[in-house]
Design a protein around this motif. Structure first.
Motif: not given
Length: 254
Positions: A45-65
Protein backbone atom coordinates in the motif's frame (compact mmCIF):
# COMPACT_ATOMS: atom_id res chain seq x y z
CA UNK A 1 -9.71 3.69 24.34
CA UNK A 2 -7.33 4.37 21.44
CA UNK A 3 -8.67 4.77 17.94
CA UNK A 4 -8.65 1.52 15.94
CA UNK A 5 -5.67 1.40 13.60
CA UNK A 6 -6.06 1.23 9.86
CA UNK A 7 -4.93 -1.97 8.21
CA UNK A 8 -1.15 -2.34 8.19
CA UNK A 9 -0.60 -0.07 11.17
CA UNK A 10 0.94 -2.81 13.29
CA UNK A 11 4.52 -2.35 14.45
CA UNK A 12 5.68 -4.83 11.83
CA UNK A 13 3.77 -3.03 9.09
CA UNK A 14 5.15 0.34 10.12
CA UNK A 15 8.63 -1.11 9.98
CA UNK A 16 7.90 -2.47 6.51
CA UNK A 17 6.83 0.99 5.35
CA UNK A 18 10.16 2.43 6.43
CA UNK A 19 12.15 0.13 4.18
CA UNK A 20 11.94 -1.24 0.68
CA UNK A 21 9.77 -4.37 0.88
CA UNK A 22 11.57 -7.60 0.06
CA UNK A 23 10.72 -9.37 -3.18
CA UNK A 24 10.57 -13.18 -3.44
CA UNK A 25 13.99 -14.70 -3.03
CA UNK A 26 15.12 -11.99 -0.62
CA UNK A 27 14.93 -13.09 3.04
CA UNK A 28 13.32 -12.37 5.35
CA UNK A 29 9.78 -12.75 4.01
CA UNK A 30 6.70 -12.09 6.09
CA UNK A 31 5.11 -15.33 7.22
CA UNK A 32 1.46 -16.28 6.85
CA UNK A 33 0.48 -15.00 10.30
CA UNK A 34 -2.07 -12.17 10.52
CA UNK A 35 0.75 -9.75 11.43
CA UNK A 36 2.78 -10.95 8.45
CA UNK A 37 -0.13 -10.50 6.05
CA UNK A 38 -0.83 -7.01 7.40
CA UNK A 39 2.85 -6.12 7.14
CA UNK A 40 2.81 -7.12 3.46
CA UNK A 41 -0.45 -5.21 2.91
CA UNK A 42 0.98 -2.09 4.52
CA UNK A 43 4.22 -2.37 2.55
CA UNK A 44 2.55 -2.67 -0.88
CA UNK A 45 0.00 0.00 0.00
CA UNK A 46 2.86 2.37 0.81
CA UNK A 47 4.14 1.90 -2.77
CA UNK A 48 0.88 3.15 -4.31
CA UNK A 49 1.65 6.46 -6.11
CA UNK A 50 -1.07 8.65 -4.68
CA UNK A 51 0.30 11.80 -6.33
CA UNK A 52 -0.07 10.21 -9.76
CA UNK A 53 -3.82 10.40 -9.28
CA UNK A 54 -3.90 13.75 -7.53
CA UNK A 55 -4.50 11.95 -4.22
CA UNK A 56 -8.07 11.36 -5.39
CA UNK A 57 -7.83 7.57 -5.05
CA UNK A 58 -7.32 5.56 -1.87
CA UNK A 59 -4.26 3.29 -2.09
CA UNK A 60 -5.29 0.25 -4.12
CA UNK A 61 -3.53 -3.07 -3.62
CA UNK A 62 -4.17 -6.18 -5.68
CA UNK A 63 -4.68 -9.30 -3.61
CA UNK A 64 -2.13 -11.27 -5.62
CA UNK A 65 0.55 -8.62 -4.95
CA UNK A 66 0.61 -9.91 -1.39
CA UNK A 67 1.44 -13.39 -2.69
CA UNK A 68 4.82 -11.99 -3.79
CA UNK A 69 5.63 -11.32 -0.14
CA UNK A 70 3.73 -14.05 1.71
CA UNK A 71 4.23 -17.58 0.42
CA UNK A 72 1.05 -18.97 1.99
CA UNK A 73 -1.72 -17.79 -0.34
CA UNK A 74 -4.43 -19.44 1.72
CA UNK A 75 -3.30 -17.48 4.77
CA UNK A 76 -3.44 -14.24 2.75
CA UNK A 77 -6.96 -14.94 1.53
CA UNK A 78 -8.14 -16.02 4.97
CA UNK A 79 -6.86 -12.92 6.72
CA UNK A 80 -8.13 -10.54 4.05
CA UNK A 81 -11.58 -12.09 4.46
CA UNK A 82 -11.28 -11.54 8.20
CA UNK A 83 -10.31 -7.88 7.70
CA UNK A 84 -13.25 -7.51 5.33
CA UNK A 85 -15.68 -9.04 7.82
CA UNK A 86 -14.33 -6.72 10.54
CA UNK A 87 -15.06 -3.70 8.33
CA UNK A 88 -11.40 -2.72 7.92
CA UNK A 89 -10.99 -3.37 4.21
CA UNK A 90 -13.15 -3.92 1.15
CA UNK A 91 -12.42 -6.38 -1.60
CA UNK A 92 -13.30 -5.10 -5.06
CA UNK A 93 -13.58 -6.30 -8.64
CA UNK A 94 -11.59 -3.92 -10.83
CA UNK A 95 -12.35 -5.45 -14.22
CA UNK A 96 -8.99 -7.22 -14.42
CA UNK A 97 -10.35 -10.77 -14.44
CA UNK A 98 -12.65 -12.88 -12.29
CA UNK A 99 -9.91 -13.89 -9.84
CA UNK A 100 -8.21 -10.50 -9.57
CA UNK A 101 -9.43 -8.56 -6.56
CA UNK A 102 -8.43 -5.16 -5.25
CA UNK A 103 -8.01 -4.42 -1.56
CA UNK A 104 -8.72 -1.00 -0.11
CA UNK A 105 -8.97 0.42 3.39
CA UNK A 106 -12.66 0.97 4.06
CA UNK A 107 -11.87 4.12 6.03
CA UNK A 108 -9.87 5.62 3.16
CA UNK A 109 -12.43 4.44 0.61
CA UNK A 110 -15.15 6.34 2.44
CA UNK A 111 -12.92 9.39 2.83
CA UNK A 112 -12.09 9.63 -0.90
CA UNK A 113 -15.63 8.90 -2.04
CA UNK A 114 -17.06 11.65 0.14
CA UNK A 115 -14.36 14.08 -0.98
CA UNK A 116 -15.29 13.41 -4.62
CA UNK A 117 -18.96 14.32 -4.10
CA UNK A 118 -18.58 16.98 -1.42
CA UNK A 119 -21.06 19.82 -2.01
CA UNK A 120 -22.66 18.12 -5.02
CA UNK A 121 -26.35 17.16 -5.37
CA UNK A 122 -25.29 13.49 -5.16
CA UNK A 123 -23.70 13.82 -1.72
CA UNK A 124 -26.82 12.87 0.33
CA UNK A 125 -27.42 9.78 -1.84
CA UNK A 126 -23.77 8.73 -1.62
CA UNK A 127 -23.72 9.15 2.17
CA UNK A 128 -26.86 7.04 2.44
CA UNK A 129 -25.35 4.35 0.20
CA UNK A 130 -22.15 4.24 2.26
CA UNK A 131 -24.11 3.73 5.46
CA UNK A 132 -26.99 1.53 4.29
CA UNK A 133 -25.13 -0.68 1.80
CA UNK A 134 -21.34 -0.45 2.00
CA UNK A 135 -21.04 -0.41 5.78
CA UNK A 136 -23.83 -2.96 6.19
CA UNK A 137 -22.61 -5.61 3.75
CA UNK A 138 -19.07 -6.82 2.94
CA UNK A 139 -20.12 -8.38 -0.36
CA UNK A 140 -18.40 -7.63 -3.65
CA UNK A 141 -21.61 -6.45 -5.29
CA UNK A 142 -25.34 -5.90 -5.00
CA UNK A 143 -28.50 -7.26 -6.59
CA UNK A 144 -31.48 -5.11 -7.56
CA UNK A 145 -33.68 -6.82 -4.95
CA UNK A 146 -31.17 -6.16 -2.16
CA UNK A 147 -30.78 -2.55 -3.22
CA UNK A 148 -34.55 -2.15 -3.17
CA UNK A 149 -34.72 -3.56 0.35
CA UNK A 150 -32.22 -0.91 1.42
CA UNK A 151 -34.32 1.84 -0.12
CA UNK A 152 -32.46 2.39 -3.41
CA UNK A 153 -34.58 2.54 -6.56
CA UNK A 154 -33.53 2.43 -10.19
CA UNK A 155 -32.95 6.19 -10.34
CA UNK A 156 -30.69 5.99 -7.29
CA UNK A 157 -28.73 3.13 -8.83
CA UNK A 158 -28.31 5.11 -12.05
CA UNK A 159 -26.89 8.00 -10.03
CA UNK A 160 -24.53 5.70 -8.12
CA UNK A 161 -23.26 4.24 -11.40
CA UNK A 162 -22.74 7.76 -12.75
CA UNK A 163 -20.83 8.65 -9.57
CA UNK A 164 -18.53 5.65 -10.05
CA UNK A 165 -19.60 3.76 -6.92
CA UNK A 166 -21.19 0.93 -8.89
CA UNK A 167 -20.26 -0.77 -12.14
CA UNK A 168 -22.58 -3.03 -14.09
CA UNK A 169 -22.01 -6.74 -13.50
CA UNK A 170 -24.96 -8.00 -15.51
CA UNK A 171 -28.67 -7.25 -15.81
CA UNK A 172 -29.89 -6.44 -12.33
CA UNK A 173 -26.58 -6.62 -10.46
CA UNK A 174 -23.60 -4.36 -9.87
CA UNK A 175 -20.07 -4.49 -8.48
CA UNK A 176 -19.00 -2.04 -5.80
CA UNK A 177 -16.41 0.28 -7.35
CA UNK A 178 -13.92 3.04 -6.57
CA UNK A 179 -14.67 6.32 -8.35
CA UNK A 180 -11.83 7.02 -10.76
CA UNK A 181 -10.34 3.51 -10.52
CA UNK A 182 -10.30 3.26 -14.32
CA UNK A 183 -7.23 5.51 -14.34
CA UNK A 184 -5.43 3.07 -12.05
CA UNK A 185 -6.41 0.08 -14.18
CA UNK A 186 -5.16 1.74 -17.36
CA UNK A 187 -1.87 2.70 -15.68
CA UNK A 188 -1.46 -0.85 -14.40
CA UNK A 189 -1.97 -2.38 -17.84
CA UNK A 190 0.52 0.05 -19.40
CA UNK A 191 3.03 -0.62 -16.65
CA UNK A 192 2.75 -4.38 -17.03
CA UNK A 193 3.42 -4.10 -20.76
CA UNK A 194 6.39 -1.79 -20.20
CA UNK A 195 8.17 -4.08 -17.73
CA UNK A 196 7.40 -7.30 -19.60
CA UNK A 197 8.65 -5.72 -22.83
CA UNK A 198 11.87 -4.64 -21.13
CA UNK A 199 12.55 -8.15 -19.86
CA UNK A 200 11.61 -9.77 -23.19
CA UNK A 201 14.25 -7.63 -24.92
CA UNK A 202 16.95 -8.52 -22.40
CA UNK A 203 19.54 -11.25 -22.82
CA UNK A 204 18.11 -14.66 -21.96
CA UNK A 205 14.80 -12.92 -21.21
CA UNK A 206 15.83 -12.32 -17.62
CA UNK A 207 17.10 -9.33 -15.64
CA UNK A 208 18.84 -9.11 -12.25
CA UNK A 209 16.57 -7.48 -9.73
CA UNK A 210 19.30 -5.04 -8.73
CA UNK A 211 19.53 -3.81 -12.34
CA UNK A 212 15.84 -2.96 -12.43
CA UNK A 213 16.11 -1.21 -9.10
CA UNK A 214 18.97 0.91 -10.40
CA UNK A 215 17.16 2.08 -13.53
CA UNK A 216 14.60 4.79 -13.99
CA UNK A 217 11.12 3.47 -14.53
CA UNK A 218 10.66 2.74 -18.26
CA UNK A 219 8.10 4.80 -20.18
CA UNK A 220 4.63 3.65 -19.24
CA UNK A 221 5.61 2.40 -15.78
CA UNK A 222 4.24 5.41 -13.93
CA UNK A 223 3.01 3.23 -11.06
CA UNK A 224 6.63 2.54 -10.18
CA UNK A 225 8.80 -0.52 -10.74
CA UNK A 226 8.43 -1.99 -7.20
CA UNK A 227 4.62 -1.77 -7.28
CA UNK A 228 4.53 -3.37 -10.73
CA UNK A 229 6.99 -6.12 -9.78
CA UNK A 230 4.77 -7.20 -6.90
CA UNK A 231 1.92 -7.40 -9.41
CA UNK A 232 3.79 -9.45 -12.01
CA UNK A 233 5.46 -11.74 -9.49
CA UNK A 234 2.31 -12.31 -7.47
CA UNK A 235 0.31 -13.09 -10.60
CA UNK A 236 2.99 -15.48 -11.83
CA UNK A 237 3.93 -13.62 -15.02
CA UNK A 238 7.46 -13.22 -13.67
CA UNK A 239 9.54 -15.66 -11.66
CA UNK A 240 12.18 -14.74 -9.11
CA UNK A 241 15.10 -17.14 -9.48
CA UNK A 242 17.86 -17.16 -6.82
CA UNK A 243 21.43 -16.74 -8.06
CA UNK A 244 24.83 -16.06 -6.53
CA UNK A 245 24.50 -12.42 -7.58
CA UNK A 246 20.99 -12.02 -6.21
CA UNK A 247 17.49 -12.69 -7.55
CA UNK A 248 16.96 -12.90 -11.31
CA UNK A 249 13.60 -11.89 -12.71
CA UNK A 250 12.61 -14.25 -15.49
CA UNK A 251 9.57 -14.45 -17.74
CA UNK A 252 7.30 -17.31 -16.77
CA UNK A 253 6.77 -19.99 -19.41
CA UNK A 254 3.78 -19.14 -21.60
Amino acid sequence: MSRRRRFGDTESALAAKRRRPELPGEPPRPDGSPAGVEAALGAVSALFPRRLFGDALPPLVLRHQLYSLVGDRTAVDRHLNRLRDEGRVRLLHLGLGPDTLGVVSLELYREKVLAAVSGSPREPLVRRFLEAAVAASPELGYERSGMGERGFGDKDITQLVAAGLLTVRDAGSWWLAVPGAGRFVRALIRGRRALLSLIKRSRHRQVPLRDLEGLRAPPGAALGVPFLLHDLLGEGRLLSVPSAAGPLLRLADP
